[in-house]
Scaffold this motif. Structure first.
Motif, PDB file in Angstrom:
ATOM      1  N   LYS A  54     -21.425   0.040  30.320  1.00 38.70           N
ATOM      2  CA  LYS A  54     -22.644   0.279  29.558  1.00 38.70           C
ATOM      3  C   LYS A  54     -23.634   1.115  30.373  1.00 38.70           C
ATOM      4  CE  LYS A  54     -24.251  -3.282  27.176  1.00 38.70           C
ATOM      5  NZ  LYS A  54     -24.629  -4.669  26.828  1.00 38.70           N
ATOM      6  N   TRP A  55     -23.792   0.772  31.645  1.00 39.80           N
ATOM      7  CA  TRP A  55     -24.705   1.508  32.511  1.00 39.80           C
ATOM      8  C   TRP A  55     -24.264   2.964  32.649  1.00 39.80           C
ATOM      9  CZ3 TRP A  55     -24.514   4.317  36.995  1.00 39.80           C
ATOM     10  CH2 TRP A  55     -25.741   4.597  37.605  1.00 39.80           C
ATOM     11  N   SER A  56     -22.972   3.177  32.868  1.00 34.11           N
ATOM     12  CA  SER A  56     -22.448   4.536  33.037  1.00 34.11           C
ATOM     13  C   SER A  56     -22.651   5.375  31.770  1.00 34.11           C
ATOM     14  CB  SER A  56     -20.969   4.506  33.406  1.00 34.11           C
ATOM     15  OG  SER A  56     -20.786   3.924  34.666  1.00 34.11           O
ATOM     16  N   ALA A  57     -22.422   4.744  30.613  1.00 33.80           N
ATOM     17  CA  ALA A  57     -22.605   5.463  29.352  1.00 33.80           C
ATOM     18  C   ALA A  57     -24.064   5.877  29.172  1.00 33.80           C
ATOM     19  CB  ALA A  57     -22.142   4.598  28.183  1.00 33.80           C
ATOM     20  N   TRP A  58     -24.985   4.954  29.439  1.00 37.87           N
ATOM     21  CA  TRP A  58     -26.404   5.254  29.292  1.00 37.87           C
ATOM     22  C   TRP A  58     -26.844   6.276  30.330  1.00 37.87           C
ATOM     23  CZ3 TRP A  58     -30.818   1.282  30.557  1.00 37.87           C
ATOM     24  CH2 TRP A  58     -32.057   1.826  30.227  1.00 37.87           C
ATOM     25  N   ASN A  59     -26.431   6.091  31.576  1.00 39.78           N
ATOM     26  CA  ASN A  59     -26.812   7.011  32.640  1.00 39.78           C
ATOM     27  C   ASN A  59     -26.298   8.425  32.359  1.00 39.78           C
ATOM     28  OD1 ASN A  59     -28.211   7.276  35.185  1.00 39.78           O
ATOM     29  ND2 ASN A  59     -26.210   7.653  36.096  1.00 39.78           N
ATOM     30  N   GLY A  60     -25.200   8.517  31.607  1.00 35.19           N
ATOM     31  CA  GLY A  60     -24.653   9.825  31.244  1.00 35.19           C
ATOM     32  C   GLY A  60     -25.534  10.598  30.278  1.00 35.19           C
ATOM     33  N   LYS A  61     -26.502   9.943  29.683  1.00 37.47           N
ATOM     34  CA  LYS A  61     -27.431  10.606  28.745  1.00 37.47           C
ATOM     35  C   LYS A  61     -28.707  11.064  29.449  1.00 37.47           C
ATOM     36  CE  LYS A  61     -24.813   9.480  25.247  1.00 37.47           C
ATOM     37  NZ  LYS A  61     -23.623  10.271  25.167  1.00 37.47           N
ATOM     38  N   LYS A  62     -28.772  10.896  30.759  1.00 35.62           N
ATOM     39  CA  LYS A  62     -29.973  11.255  31.525  1.00 35.62           C
ATOM     40  C   LYS A  62     -30.404  12.685  31.202  1.00 35.62           C
ATOM     41  CE  LYS A  62     -30.688   9.457  35.488  1.00 35.62           C
ATOM     42  NZ  LYS A  62     -30.601   9.006  36.852  1.00 35.62           N
ATOM     43  N   GLY A  63     -31.678  12.843  30.926  1.00 33.07           N
ATOM     44  CA  GLY A  63     -32.232  14.165  30.636  1.00 33.07           C
ATOM     45  C   GLY A  63     -32.308  14.482  29.144  1.00 33.07           C
ATOM     46  N   MET A  64     -31.599  13.723  28.320  1.00 29.77           N
ATOM     47  CA  MET A  64     -31.650  13.937  26.867  1.00 29.77           C
ATOM     48  C   MET A  64     -32.988  13.407  26.352  1.00 29.77           C
ATOM     49  SD  MET A  64     -29.184  12.387  23.849  1.00 29.77           S
ATOM     50  CE  MET A  64     -27.703  13.172  24.459  1.00 29.77           C
ATOM     51  N   SER A  65     -33.648  14.173  25.505  1.00 36.94           N
ATOM     52  CA  SER A  65     -34.925  13.708  24.970  1.00 36.94           C
ATOM     53  C   SER A  65     -34.699  12.523  24.035  1.00 36.94           C
ATOM     54  CB  SER A  65     -35.633  14.832  24.215  1.00 36.94           C
ATOM     55  OG  SER A  65     -35.026  15.045  22.955  1.00 36.94           O
ATOM     56  N   GLN A  66     -35.725  11.711  23.884  1.00 36.82           N
ATOM     57  CA  GLN A  66     -35.611  10.556  23.016  1.00 36.82           C
ATOM     58  C   GLN A  66     -35.407  10.992  21.563  1.00 36.82           C
ATOM     59  OE1 GLN A  66     -39.101   8.447  24.872  1.00 36.82           O
ATOM     60  NE2 GLN A  66     -37.722   6.702  24.676  1.00 36.82           N
ATOM     61  N   ASP A  67     -36.033  12.077  21.154  1.00 31.86           N
ATOM     62  CA  ASP A  67     -35.843  12.570  19.782  1.00 31.86           C
ATOM     63  C   ASP A  67     -34.405  13.037  19.551  1.00 31.86           C
ATOM     64  OD1 ASP A  67     -38.440  12.022  18.968  1.00 31.86           O
ATOM     65  OD2 ASP A  67     -39.177  14.027  19.475  1.00 31.86           O
ATOM     66  N   ASP A  68     -33.836  13.746  20.532  1.00 35.16           N
ATOM     67  CA  ASP A  68     -32.435  14.179  20.409  1.00 35.16           C
ATOM     68  C   ASP A  68     -31.507  12.962  20.350  1.00 35.16           C
ATOM     69  OD1 ASP A  68     -33.077  16.851  20.406  1.00 35.16           O
ATOM     70  OD2 ASP A  68     -32.490  17.216  22.486  1.00 35.16           O
ATOM     71  N   ALA A  69     -31.785  11.958  21.165  1.00 30.69           N
ATOM     72  CA  ALA A  69     -30.953  10.754  21.178  1.00 30.69           C
ATOM     73  C   ALA A  69     -31.020  10.042  19.828  1.00 30.69           C
ATOM     74  CB  ALA A  69     -31.388   9.823  22.305  1.00 30.69           C
ATOM     75  N   LYS A  70     -32.198   9.977  19.229  1.00 29.44           N
ATOM     76  CA  LYS A  70     -32.338   9.350  17.907  1.00 29.44           C
ATOM     77  C   LYS A  70     -31.494  10.087  16.876  1.00 29.44           C
ATOM     78  CE  LYS A  70     -36.910   7.370  18.560  1.00 29.44           C
ATOM     79  NZ  LYS A  70     -38.338   7.440  18.226  1.00 29.44           N
ATOM     80  N   GLN A  71     -31.575  11.420  16.890  1.00 31.58           N
ATOM     81  CA  GLN A  71     -30.820  12.220  15.923  1.00 31.58           C
ATOM     82  C   GLN A  71     -29.315  12.033  16.124  1.00 31.58           C
ATOM     83  OE1 GLN A  71     -32.055  14.068  13.276  1.00 31.58           O
ATOM     84  NE2 GLN A  71     -29.897  14.034  12.756  1.00 31.58           N
ATOM     85  N   LYS A  72     -28.867  12.045  17.369  1.00 32.52           N
ATOM     86  CA  LYS A  72     -27.441  11.885  17.656  1.00 32.52           C
ATOM     87  C   LYS A  72     -26.964  10.475  17.313  1.00 32.52           C
ATOM     88  CE  LYS A  72     -27.266  15.570  20.955  1.00 32.52           C
ATOM     89  NZ  LYS A  72     -26.483  16.202  21.944  1.00 32.52           N
ATOM     90  N   TYR A  73     -27.825   9.491  17.500  1.00 30.97           N
ATOM     91  CA  TYR A  73     -27.496   8.112  17.152  1.00 30.97           C
ATOM     92  C   TYR A  73     -27.249   8.004  15.647  1.00 30.97           C
ATOM     93  CZ  TYR A  73     -28.006   3.045  16.644  1.00 30.97           C
ATOM     94  OH  TYR A  73     -27.797   1.719  16.340  1.00 30.97           O
ATOM     95  N   VAL A  74     -28.155   8.550  14.866  1.00 32.74           N
ATOM     96  CA  VAL A  74     -28.030   8.500  13.409  1.00 32.74           C
ATOM     97  C   VAL A  74     -26.776   9.265  12.963  1.00 32.74           C
ATOM     98  CG1 VAL A  74     -29.091   9.230  11.232  1.00 32.74           C
ATOM     99  CG2 VAL A  74     -30.472   8.106  12.991  1.00 32.74           C
TER     100      VAL A  74
END
Length: 82
Positions: A54-74
């Motif tokens: 879980k930590w590795s997966a989250w750490n792999g998103k470092k630098g991604m904006s929160q808005d981009d992460a929301k869009q990719k999540y959806v």
């Protein structure tokens, strides 16, 4: 992407049948990036296999904006039938 759309999708994800482990990690990491931002915790020990994944997966998103992460999540959730 509105906060309400993101939250509605997150609520639906919680009630869906569990996807594959890979998809679960992707959803987890995007959710954490969207809600918290860059990983802010120390890596778990080697014996905590699940925590380390879980930590590795989250750490792999470092630098991604929160808005981009929301869009990719959806987008990911919709691809899984949510």
């Amino acid at each position: 992407m509105s906060a309400a759309d993101f939250q509605a999708t997150a609520d639906k994800v919680r009630t869906m049948s569990p996807p594959s482990q890979e998809d679960q990690l992707e959803l987890y990491s995007l959710y954490k990036q969207a809600t918290v931002g860059d990983c802010n915790t120390a890596a778990p020990g080697a014996l905590d296999v699940k925590g380390k994944a879980k930590w590795s997966a989250w750490n792999g998103k470092k630098g991604m904006s929160q808005d981009d992460a929301k869009q990719k999540y959806v987008t990911k959730a919709k691809s899984l039938g949510v």
